[in-house]
Design a protein around this motif. Structure first.
Motif, PDB file in Angstrom:
ATOM      1  N   ARG A  22       0.834  -1.209   0.000  1.00  0.00           N
ATOM      2  CA  ARG A  22       0.000   0.000   0.000  1.00  0.00           C
ATOM      3  C   ARG A  22       0.868   1.257   0.000  1.00  0.00           C
ATOM      4  O   ARG A  22       0.606   2.214  -0.732  1.00  0.00           O
ATOM      5  CB  ARG A  22      -0.877  -0.025   1.248  1.00  0.00           C
ATOM      6  N   ALA A  41     -13.344   6.912   7.749  1.00  0.00           N
ATOM      7  CA  ALA A  41     -14.804   6.990   7.746  1.00  0.00           C
ATOM      8  C   ALA A  41     -15.327   8.413   7.592  1.00  0.00           C
ATOM      9  O   ALA A  41     -16.283   8.668   6.876  1.00  0.00           O
ATOM     10  CB  ALA A  41     -15.341   6.389   9.045  1.00  0.00           C
ATOM     11  N   GLU A  70      -9.901   2.157  10.150  1.00  0.00           N
ATOM     12  CA  GLU A  70     -10.213   3.597  10.030  1.00  0.00           C
ATOM     13  C   GLU A  70     -11.462   3.806   9.184  1.00  0.00           C
ATOM     14  O   GLU A  70     -12.179   4.796   9.340  1.00  0.00           O
ATOM     15  CB  GLU A  70      -9.032   4.363   9.419  1.00  0.00           C
ATOM     16  N   TRP A  71     -11.730   2.865   8.287  1.00  0.00           N
ATOM     17  CA  TRP A  71     -12.902   2.981   7.415  1.00  0.00           C
ATOM     18  C   TRP A  71     -14.192   2.813   8.213  1.00  0.00           C
ATOM     19  O   TRP A  71     -15.155   3.549   8.020  1.00  0.00           O
ATOM     20  CB  TRP A  71     -12.800   1.930   6.304  1.00  0.00           C
ATOM     21  N   ILE A  72     -14.182   1.828   9.113  1.00  0.00           N
ATOM     22  CA  ILE A  72     -15.363   1.625   9.949  1.00  0.00           C
ATOM     23  C   ILE A  72     -15.390   2.659  11.076  1.00  0.00           C
ATOM     24  O   ILE A  72     -16.447   3.164  11.445  1.00  0.00           O
ATOM     25  CB  ILE A  72     -15.382   0.204  10.563  1.00  0.00           C
ATOM     26  N   GLY A  73     -14.205   2.979  11.591  1.00  0.00           N
ATOM     27  CA  GLY A  73     -14.136   3.902  12.726  1.00  0.00           C
ATOM     28  C   GLY A  73     -14.565   3.237  14.017  1.00  0.00           C
ATOM     29  O   GLY A  73     -15.175   3.873  14.874  1.00  0.00           O
ATOM     30  N   HIS A  86      -9.974  -6.160  10.733  1.00  0.00           N
ATOM     31  CA  HIS A  86      -8.700  -6.262  10.037  1.00  0.00           C
ATOM     32  C   HIS A  86      -8.127  -4.860   9.843  1.00  0.00           C
ATOM     33  O   HIS A  86      -8.864  -3.898   9.635  1.00  0.00           O
ATOM     34  CB  HIS A  86      -8.906  -6.952   8.679  1.00  0.00           C
ATOM     35  N   GLU A  87      -6.819  -4.798   9.918  1.00  0.00           N
ATOM     36  CA  GLU A  87      -6.093  -3.519   9.972  1.00  0.00           C
ATOM     37  C   GLU A  87      -6.593  -2.468   8.971  1.00  0.00           C
ATOM     38  O   GLU A  87      -6.866  -1.320   9.331  1.00  0.00           O
ATOM     39  CB  GLU A  87      -4.597  -3.834   9.754  1.00  0.00           C
ATOM     40  N   TRP A  88      -6.758  -2.838   7.684  1.00  0.00           N
ATOM     41  CA  TRP A  88      -7.102  -1.809   6.680  1.00  0.00           C
ATOM     42  C   TRP A  88      -8.505  -1.258   6.862  1.00  0.00           C
ATOM     43  O   TRP A  88      -8.805  -0.143   6.461  1.00  0.00           O
ATOM     44  CB  TRP A  88      -6.945  -2.363   5.251  1.00  0.00           C
ATOM     45  N   PHE A  89      -9.389  -2.051   7.503  1.00  0.00           N
ATOM     46  CA  PHE A  89     -10.783  -1.623   7.614  1.00  0.00           C
ATOM     47  C   PHE A  89     -11.049  -0.779   8.859  1.00  0.00           C
ATOM     48  O   PHE A  89     -12.125  -0.214   8.996  1.00  0.00           O
ATOM     49  CB  PHE A  89     -11.704  -2.848   7.633  1.00  0.00           C
ATOM     50  N   GLY A 107     -19.253   4.607  12.192  1.00  0.00           N
ATOM     51  CA  GLY A 107     -18.348   5.732  11.931  1.00  0.00           C
ATOM     52  C   GLY A 107     -19.018   7.086  11.795  1.00  0.00           C
ATOM     53  O   GLY A 107     -18.416   8.109  12.103  1.00  0.00           O
ATOM     54  N   ASN A 125      -9.487   6.523   2.946  1.00  0.00           N
ATOM     55  CA  ASN A 125     -10.149   5.349   3.512  1.00  0.00           C
ATOM     56  C   ASN A 125     -10.801   5.618   4.853  1.00  0.00           C
ATOM     57  O   ASN A 125     -11.489   4.754   5.382  1.00  0.00           O
ATOM     58  CB  ASN A 125      -9.091   4.225   3.650  1.00  0.00           C
ATOM     59  N   ASP A 169     -14.228  -7.309   8.265  1.00  0.00           N
ATOM     60  CA  ASP A 169     -14.448  -5.872   8.048  1.00  0.00           C
ATOM     61  C   ASP A 169     -15.711  -5.504   8.827  1.00  0.00           C
ATOM     62  O   ASP A 169     -15.898  -5.939   9.959  1.00  0.00           O
ATOM     63  CB  ASP A 169     -14.494  -5.542   6.553  1.00  0.00           C
ATOM     64  N   ASP A 170     -16.597  -4.752   8.189  1.00  0.00           N
ATOM     65  CA  ASP A 170     -17.819  -4.370   8.891  1.00  0.00           C
ATOM     66  C   ASP A 170     -18.744  -5.566   9.145  1.00  0.00           C
ATOM     67  O   ASP A 170     -19.569  -5.541  10.053  1.00  0.00           O
ATOM     68  CB  ASP A 170     -18.555  -3.264   8.134  1.00  0.00           C
TER      69      ASP A 170
END
Lengths: 105, 287
Positions: free
Chosen positions: A26, A80, B86-89, B81-84, B18, A78, B126-127
């Motif tokens: 990445r 939220a 910040e996306w989920i918060g 999982h690490e990449w998700f 999030g 990425n 993930d979510d």
């Protein structure tokens, strides 16, 4: 895109999976996108579409939209609260043939 | 004979974690009421294990070797999982696994003609699993978790009838294969209408969502199998709405029972219709 166009053999699918699973890849993608793309078996049009952020073209070639959405987050953000929203807007703009917001990266 | 003591279905959209603080009050209320009811119902039911069906958003397998059902057999399940993250918060968690039930499920479904795959490693969540776990604080209870990640998005994926058949086999498995005194909860995580990564990313099909929730709450399985077709699912949001197929094994396993719903919101920024159902497993005793 309809599922009729879905092409499970696209190299872009493996690219997105590896980006998700490998934090080093990445970081390299951010620094040297071309170098990363060189390592994947991408169709010429597939590679051009990634470089042009042309998701309409990628989906017409058969990219899975869920992985397309994730690719947009590698490019535009990425988190939220902000990045993922910007990524979604730019993705939808590309799919609808509209100009996207200026690249802030 | 083990007993199913709790059953629910609810969305796992990342934004309900999030972006919850930015949502209008009525949308917040739907999320909070739905998950509060699930959380309370789960605790009151005192299950030993929750078997959670949820769409695998291509987080664990390449498209070239994609399982339709992937059982998590680890002794603990950590995420997201690490990449998700910040996306989920959402916060990190470590839910207790149940390798014995997971292995029994793998064996039992195979013996009943249902192809499932299984993995002893911690799956990448993930979510799909993370949102229900953190919104119910499942990891803070003694309830063990067996995740079953389902293919709801890589075609050809199991259709409503197949998912229903999986649920019938699941009921037989719980009845005949699990220890007699075991208490089992079932959870279908996914939906409602949304189109992740698609041109209609911000579109929500409220008509579909209300219809689906209504049929689920009525326990009208014949209508569900007749009206919730693959075509209608894709029309309501390609690649996303079909996550409601994770509710089908749960409904089939408990039979045609009614349930309670806790409101609905189609707030656009959730990028997903939101509403859930907790089924009344004692409904037949009240009739």
């Amino acid at each position: 895109m309809a599922w009729e166009k879905f092409n499970p053999t696209l190299g872009a699918h493996d690219l997105v999976q590896d980006l998700k699973w490998d934090v080093n890849l990445r970081e390299e993608f951010k620094r040297n996108e071309a170098g990363v793309l060189d390592r994947y078996k991408l169709l010429p049009d597939e590679r051009k579409a990634i470089e042009a952020r042309d998701f309409r073209k990628l989906y017409d070639l058969g990219m899975h939209p869920y992985l397309g959405g994730q690719l947009s987050r590698f490019i535009w953000g990425n988190d939220a609260g902000k990045g993922a929203i910007e990524a979604s807007k730019n993705l939808v703009a590309s799919l609808q043939g509209q100009p996207r917001e200026p690249d802030k990266s | 004979m083990a007993e199913i003591v709790f059953a629910a279905g609810a969305p796992h959209a990342p934004a309900i974690v999030g972006l919850i603080d930015r949502a209008p009050e009525d949308a917040q209320k739907v999320v909070k009421n739905t998950y509060a009811a699930i959380s309370k119902g789960l605790r009151d039911a005192r299950p030993d294990v929750v078997i959670m069906f949820a769409n695998d958003h291509l987080a664990n397998s390449r498209i070239s070797a994609y399982p339709d059902f992937l059982i998590g057999m680890a002794d603990k399940h950590t995420g997201p999982h690490e990449w998700f993250q910040e996306w989920i918060g959402c916060r990190e968690y470590e839910a207790k696994g149940n390798p014995e039930v997971a292995k029994a499920l793998f064996r039992g479904m195979t013996q009943r003609g249902i192809r499932m795959n299984a993995n002893e490693e911690n799956l990448k969540f993930d979510d799909n699993i993370s949102v229900p776990v953190v919104l119910t604080d499942l990891d803070k209870t003694n309830i063990t978790l067996v995740p079953v990640l389902q293919n709801c998005t890589v075609p050809p994926f199991p259709d409503p009838q197949r998912c229903y058949d999986v649920g019938k086999a699941l009921a037989d498995f719980i009845k005949k294969d699990l220890p007699a005194d075991m208490r089992v909860a079932l959870f279908g995580s996914g939906g409602l209408s949304h189109e992740p990564g698609g041109a209609r990313y911000f579109k929500i099909d409220e008509e579909f969502d209300q219809k689906f929730l209504s049929l689920c709450a009525k326990g009208d399985h014949k209508a569900l199998l007749r009206e919730i077709t693959l075509e209608r699912l894709e029309e309501a949001g390609m690649g996303g709405t079909a996550e409601v197929l994770s509710w089908f094994p749960v409904m089939a396993a408990i039979g045609e029972l009614p349930g309670d719903s806790f409101g609905y919101t189609g707030w656009t920024s959730f990028r997903c219709g939101v509403g859930g159902v907790v089924w009344d497993l004692n409904a037949n005793n009240k009739r």
